[in-house]
Design an enzyme around this catalytic site. Structure first.
Site, PDB file in Angstrom:
ATOM      1  N   SER A  82      18.186  -0.033  -7.063  1.00  0.00           N
ATOM      2  CA  SER A  82      19.421  -0.811  -7.005  1.00  0.00           C
ATOM      3  C   SER A  82      19.192  -2.251  -7.472  1.00  0.00           C
ATOM      4  O   SER A  82      18.182  -2.873  -7.136  1.00  0.00           O
ATOM      5  CB  SER A  82      19.918  -0.820  -5.558  1.00  0.00           C
ATOM      6  OG  SER A  82      21.048  -1.638  -5.442  1.00  0.00           O
ATOM      7  N   LYS A  90      23.866  -0.942  -8.180  1.00  0.00           N
ATOM      8  CA  LYS A  90      23.797  -2.253  -7.511  1.00  0.00           C
ATOM      9  C   LYS A  90      24.583  -2.224  -6.196  1.00  0.00           C
ATOM     10  O   LYS A  90      25.668  -1.651  -6.113  1.00  0.00           O
ATOM     11  CB  LYS A  90      24.367  -3.336  -8.450  1.00  0.00           C
ATOM     12  CG  LYS A  90      24.577  -4.708  -7.814  1.00  0.00           C
ATOM     13  CD  LYS A  90      23.287  -5.428  -7.468  1.00  0.00           C
ATOM     14  CE  LYS A  90      23.542  -6.746  -6.729  1.00  0.00           C
ATOM     15  NZ  LYS A  90      22.350  -7.248  -6.023  1.00  0.00           N
ATOM     16  N   SER A 125      17.483 -14.519  -5.662  1.00  0.00           N
ATOM     17  CA  SER A 125      18.376 -14.856  -4.574  1.00  0.00           C
ATOM     18  C   SER A 125      19.801 -14.623  -5.075  1.00  0.00           C
ATOM     19  O   SER A 125      20.635 -15.529  -5.087  1.00  0.00           O
ATOM     20  CB  SER A 125      18.166 -16.319  -4.182  1.00  0.00           C
ATOM     21  OG  SER A 125      19.198 -16.702  -3.332  1.00  0.00           O
ATOM     22  N   LEU A 136      23.896 -10.743  -3.389  1.00  0.00           N
ATOM     23  CA  LEU A 136      24.800  -9.589  -3.341  1.00  0.00           C
ATOM     24  C   LEU A 136      26.015  -9.728  -4.268  1.00  0.00           C
ATOM     25  O   LEU A 136      27.120  -9.283  -3.970  1.00  0.00           O
ATOM     26  CB  LEU A 136      25.241  -9.357  -1.872  1.00  0.00           C
ATOM     27  CG  LEU A 136      25.885  -8.055  -1.450  1.00  0.00           C
ATOM     28  CD1 LEU A 136      25.142  -6.846  -1.964  1.00  0.00           C
ATOM     29  CD2 LEU A 136      25.996  -8.007   0.065  1.00  0.00           C
ATOM     30  N   CYS A 175      18.863  -6.743   2.509  1.00  0.00           N
ATOM     31  CA  CYS A 175      19.013  -7.826   1.524  1.00  0.00           C
ATOM     32  C   CYS A 175      18.536  -9.138   2.140  1.00  0.00           C
ATOM     33  O   CYS A 175      19.032  -9.546   3.187  1.00  0.00           O
ATOM     34  CB  CYS A 175      20.465  -7.984   1.075  1.00  0.00           C
ATOM     35  SG  CYS A 175      20.631  -9.423  -0.005  1.00  0.00           S
ATOM     36  N   THR A 184      12.714  -6.235  -1.093  1.00  0.00           N
ATOM     37  CA  THR A 184      11.839  -7.351  -1.481  1.00  0.00           C
ATOM     38  C   THR A 184      11.265  -8.103  -0.273  1.00  0.00           C
ATOM     39  O   THR A 184      11.827  -8.072   0.816  1.00  0.00           O
ATOM     40  CB  THR A 184      12.630  -8.339  -2.352  1.00  0.00           C
ATOM     41  OG1 THR A 184      13.854  -8.661  -1.672  1.00  0.00           O
ATOM     42  CG2 THR A 184      12.956  -7.746  -3.699  1.00  0.00           C
ATOM     43  N   GLY A 240       8.342  -0.720  -5.028  1.00  0.00           N
ATOM     44  CA  GLY A 240       7.661  -2.005  -4.901  1.00  0.00           C
ATOM     45  C   GLY A 240       6.646  -2.200  -6.002  1.00  0.00           C
ATOM     46  O   GLY A 240       5.534  -1.683  -5.931  1.00  0.00           O
ATOM     47  N   THR A 246      11.819  -4.002 -10.749  1.00  0.00           N
ATOM     48  CA  THR A 246      11.671  -5.150 -11.642  1.00  0.00           C
ATOM     49  C   THR A 246      11.181  -4.773 -13.043  1.00  0.00           C
ATOM     50  O   THR A 246      11.554  -5.415 -14.026  1.00  0.00           O
ATOM     51  CB  THR A 246      10.712  -6.166 -10.979  1.00  0.00           C
ATOM     52  OG1 THR A 246      11.243  -6.451  -9.680  1.00  0.00           O
ATOM     53  CG2 THR A 246      10.597  -7.449 -11.751  1.00  0.00           C
TER      54      THR A 246
HETATM   55  O1  RRO Z   1      21.584  -9.364  -4.233  1.00  0.00           O
HETATM   56  C1  RRO Z   1      20.483  -9.748  -3.747  1.00  0.00           C
HETATM   57  O2  RRO Z   1      20.203 -10.932  -3.579  1.00  0.00           O
HETATM   58  C2  RRO Z   1      19.469  -8.790  -3.335  1.00  0.00           C
HETATM   59  C3  RRO Z   1      19.734  -7.622  -2.643  1.00  0.00           C
HETATM   60 BR1  RRO Z   1      21.465  -7.045  -2.272  1.00  0.00          BR
HETATM   61  C4  RRO Z   1      18.659  -6.832  -2.165  1.00  0.00           C
HETATM   62  O3  RRO Z   1      18.824  -5.789  -1.504  1.00  0.00           O
HETATM   63  N1  RRO Z   1      17.411  -7.264  -2.430  1.00  0.00           N
HETATM   64  C5  RRO Z   1      17.148  -8.383  -3.129  1.00  0.00           C
HETATM   65  O4  RRO Z   1      15.979  -8.727  -3.348  1.00  0.00           O
HETATM   66  N2  RRO Z   1      18.191  -9.132  -3.572  1.00  0.00           N
END
Ligand code: RRO
Length: 315
Positions: free
Chosen positions: A22, A46, A71, A74, A131, A194, A244, A267
């Site tokens: 995602s 996403k 960052s 969402l 998140c 993360t 990961g 990534t």
């Molecule tokens: O959108 C984000 O900042 C984000 C999400 Br939803 C997530 O699950 N993990 C991440 O590292 N960033």
């Protein structure tokens, strides 16, 4: 042809065990000119919230020496637009679509899930309890055993499709969360989201991200994620989907040997959205060379002396 390349969660059959994570593959449509997305076992789309979100102010992505800090906060199109604009594109895909849902309340998780549940194009749900970049929900749910339990229980009531809970590594004992997921009827867990991290501009003496901290992903976290997968596979019987820092077929095989049922590429998709295809080919060649004719002979085949693990104090 290797046996058991495919696997099932409930009655959903995934043609292979290589998924894309995602947030790293949009809604599957941005890269479809570059990549044959139908080769993938699944696309996890996403994270979706009920309403559209702009996310955090920039800068919200920064590179580190061996990983990426994000960052995003969402940012997403919201469930209604996903239904009207994205779901119709999924009809033509062979790969399975897993809708990732993130929310700031139990009710929001349930509402988004209920809106998506009737669509056959959605094979399964990944519930994002991890998140690191939002004030409400996110990590506060994923790091609290009680909130984690309540959300796991409530979403389970809303669908008979597979539910995958996505865990944060930012806890002391991730296996405690894995066990709750299993007790509450999750069909699988995704391990891990993360790691909270930070980077500083030494000339300005300011954080490189507007939110100061962010989520670290990429090669830097692979050994960390692998240890979390190891901890989880020893704690639960439900499938663990490893995520990961996976960037090569060798990385993926490490996760399978440790016991992952499937893996997600995150990534690495930013560097090359066709990473999944290369990994599939690499695994197939490795299995042929190593005379592995059944995927189940690879999964969990770690032959180290497990009693030597310091983790045994809580496993
Ligand atoms: O959108 C984000 O900042 C984000 C999400 Br939803 C997530 O699950 N993990 C991440 O590292 N960033």
């Amino acid at each position: 042809m290797i046996k058991n390349e495919s696997f099932k969660l409930r009655d959903v059959n995934f043609a292979n065990r290589i998924f894309v994570a995602s947030g790293t593959f949009g809604y599957g449509d941005e890269v479809s000119d570059l990549v044959d997305v139908n080769k993938l076992g699944a696309i996890v789309t996403k994270s979706l919230s009920l309403k559209p979100r702009d996310g955090n102010p920039p800068p919200r992505i920064t590179e580190t020496s061996c990983g990426m800090l994000n960052s995003i906060g969402l940012a997403n199109i919201g469930v209604e637009k996903y239904i009207s604009e994205k779901i119709p594109n999924f009809k033509n895909l062979k790969t399975k679509i897993i809708a990732n849902i993130a929310a700031s309340s139990v009710e929001e998780y349930c509402t988004v899930l209920e809106k998506l549940n009737p669509f056959d194009e959605i094979a399964a749900f990944e519930i994002n309890l991890s998140c690191p970049n939002v004030k409400e929900g996110g990590l506060s749910f994923g790091t609290n055993l009680k909130s984690f339990e309540i959300i796991s229980r409530e979403v389970r009531k809303k669908t008979s499709k597979p539910i995958i809970l996505k865990l944060t590594p930012n806890v002391t004992h991730i296996s405690e969360f894995a066990k709750i997921a299993e007790n509450e009827g999750a069909d699988a867990i995704s391990v891990v989201n993360t790691f909270v991290g930070m980077a500083v501009n030494i000339y300005k003496r300011t954080p490189k991200l507007s939110t100061v901290t962010g989520g670290l992903s990429g090669p830097a976290i692979k050994p960390l994620a692998l240890a979390k997968v190891y901890e989880c596979v020893r704690a639960v019987k439900i499938p663990v989907i490893g995520i990961g820092g996976i960037a090569s077929w060798e990385d993926a095989i490490e996760f399978f040997i440790v016991g992952a049922t499937a893996i997600q590429i995150g990534t690495a998709n930013y560097l090359n959205p066709a990473t999944g295809e290369f990994i599939l080919k690499g695994i197939s060649d490795f299995c042929e060379n190593q005379k592995i004719d059944d995927f189940n002979n690879l999964i969990g085949s770690l032959s180290a002396d497990h009693s030597a693990s310091v983790l045994k104090t809580w496993l």
